[in-house]
Design a protein around this motif. Structure first.
Motif, mmCIF file in Angstrom:
data_model
loop_
_atom_site.group_PDB
_atom_site.id
_atom_site.type_symbol
_atom_site.label_atom_id
_atom_site.label_comp_id
_atom_site.label_asym_id
_atom_site.label_seq_id
_atom_site.Cartn_x
_atom_site.Cartn_y
_atom_site.Cartn_z
ATOM 1 N N MET A 141 -0.851 -4.265 -11.612
ATOM 2 C CA MET A 141 -1.282 -3.277 -10.627
ATOM 3 C C MET A 141 -0.090 -2.400 -10.259
ATOM 4 O O MET A 141 0.908 -2.893 -9.716
ATOM 5 N N ASN A 142 -0.199 -1.134 -10.582
ATOM 6 C CA ASN A 142 0.867 -0.163 -10.284
ATOM 7 C C ASN A 142 0.375 0.865 -9.278
ATOM 8 O O ASN A 142 -0.838 1.043 -9.089
ATOM 9 N N ARG A 143 1.298 1.559 -8.669
ATOM 10 C CA ARG A 143 0.991 2.605 -7.678
ATOM 11 C C ARG A 143 -0.038 2.110 -6.677
ATOM 12 O O ARG A 143 -1.061 2.775 -6.429
ATOM 13 N N LEU A 144 0.246 0.983 -6.112
ATOM 14 C CA LEU A 144 -0.695 0.369 -5.180
ATOM 15 C C LEU A 144 -0.874 1.205 -3.924
ATOM 16 O O LEU A 144 0.062 1.877 -3.452
ATOM 17 N N LYS A 145 -2.083 1.134 -3.383
ATOM 18 C CA LYS A 145 -2.453 1.871 -2.187
ATOM 19 C C LYS A 145 -2.914 0.884 -1.114
ATOM 20 O O LYS A 145 -3.394 -0.205 -1.454
ATOM 21 N N PRO A 146 -2.842 1.263 0.155
ATOM 22 C CA PRO A 146 -3.390 0.377 1.194
ATOM 23 C C PRO A 146 -4.852 0.017 0.957
ATOM 24 O O PRO A 146 -5.279 -1.097 1.292
ATOM 25 N N GLY A 182 -8.922 -17.127 -5.748
ATOM 26 C CA GLY A 182 -8.485 -15.890 -5.132
ATOM 27 C C GLY A 182 -7.025 -15.891 -4.748
ATOM 28 O O GLY A 182 -6.448 -16.939 -4.424
ATOM 29 N N THR A 183 -6.437 -14.713 -4.775
ATOM 30 C CA THR A 183 -5.055 -14.524 -4.334
ATOM 31 C C THR A 183 -5.006 -13.220 -3.534
ATOM 32 O O THR A 183 -5.596 -12.217 -3.919
ATOM 33 N N GLN A 184 -4.326 -13.248 -2.394
ATOM 34 C CA GLN A 184 -4.337 -12.123 -1.464
ATOM 35 C C GLN A 184 -3.297 -11.072 -1.850
ATOM 36 O O GLN A 184 -2.136 -11.394 -2.104
ATOM 37 N N VAL A 185 -3.749 -9.831 -1.855
ATOM 38 C CA VAL A 185 -2.860 -8.687 -2.066
ATOM 39 C C VAL A 185 -2.923 -7.814 -0.823
ATOM 40 O O VAL A 185 -4.002 -7.395 -0.409
ATOM 41 N N THR A 186 -1.772 -7.558 -0.228
ATOM 42 C CA THR A 186 -1.694 -6.717 0.959
ATOM 43 C C THR A 186 -0.719 -5.582 0.688
ATOM 44 O O THR A 186 0.433 -5.831 0.336
ATOM 45 N N VAL A 187 -1.210 -4.359 0.844
ATOM 46 C CA VAL A 187 -0.393 -3.180 0.590
ATOM 47 C C VAL A 187 -0.166 -2.461 1.918
ATOM 48 O O VAL A 187 -1.123 -2.021 2.560
ATOM 49 N N SER A 188 1.073 -2.353 2.302
ATOM 50 C CA SER A 188 1.401 -1.698 3.566
ATOM 51 C C SER A 188 1.698 -0.217 3.346
ATOM 52 O O SER A 188 2.201 0.180 2.295
ATOM 53 N N SER A 189 1.384 0.569 4.351
ATOM 54 C CA SER A 189 1.577 2.029 4.231
ATOM 55 C C SER A 189 2.961 2.436 4.688
ATOM 56 O O SER A 189 3.703 1.670 5.266
#
Length: 123
Positions: free
Chosen positions: A81-86, A116-123
């Protein structure tokens, strides 16, 4: 049994690589997919890869940013996963389907699920 890993906290624009390891000796017989689910939302399709790995398919929201791949010798499927967004923040789940094919898969079509595995993208 499917075991997903690789999630975490990342800043917007960053990258993560998810892995999903399968137990057993029949991994190559399954179409594999990744789905995600954000709080209060339904589980949504992200990507699939055919048994051989030749065919892949992505949701419009991740196309061009995410790459699904598999290594049948290692009984594993990956999601780069690249260029991840919130908006990508969610629990990510790997899944397997008995029948091969390509294209979009609904969650109800999948026969086996990882935890499942959690992905969190901060702004």
């Amino acid at each position: 049994q499917l075991q997903a890993s690789g999630g975490g906290l990342v800043q917007a624009g960053g990258s993560l690589r998810l892995s999903c390891a399968a137990s057993g000796s029949t991994f190559s017989r399954y179409l594999m997919g990744w789905f995600r689910q954000a709080p209060g939302k339904e589980r949504e399709f992200v990507a699939t890869i055919s048994r051989s790995g030749v065919s892949t398919y992505y949701s419009d929201s991740v196309k061009g940013r995410f790459t699904i791949s598999r290594d049948n010798a290692k009984n594993s499927v990956y999601l780069q996963m690249n260029r991840l967004k919130p908006a990508d923040t969610a629990g990510y789940y790997c899944a397997a389907r008995n029948t091969d094919g390509g294209g979009y898969c609904s969650a109800v079509e999948m026969n086996y699920w990882g935890q499942g595995t959690q992905v969190t993208v901060s702004s």
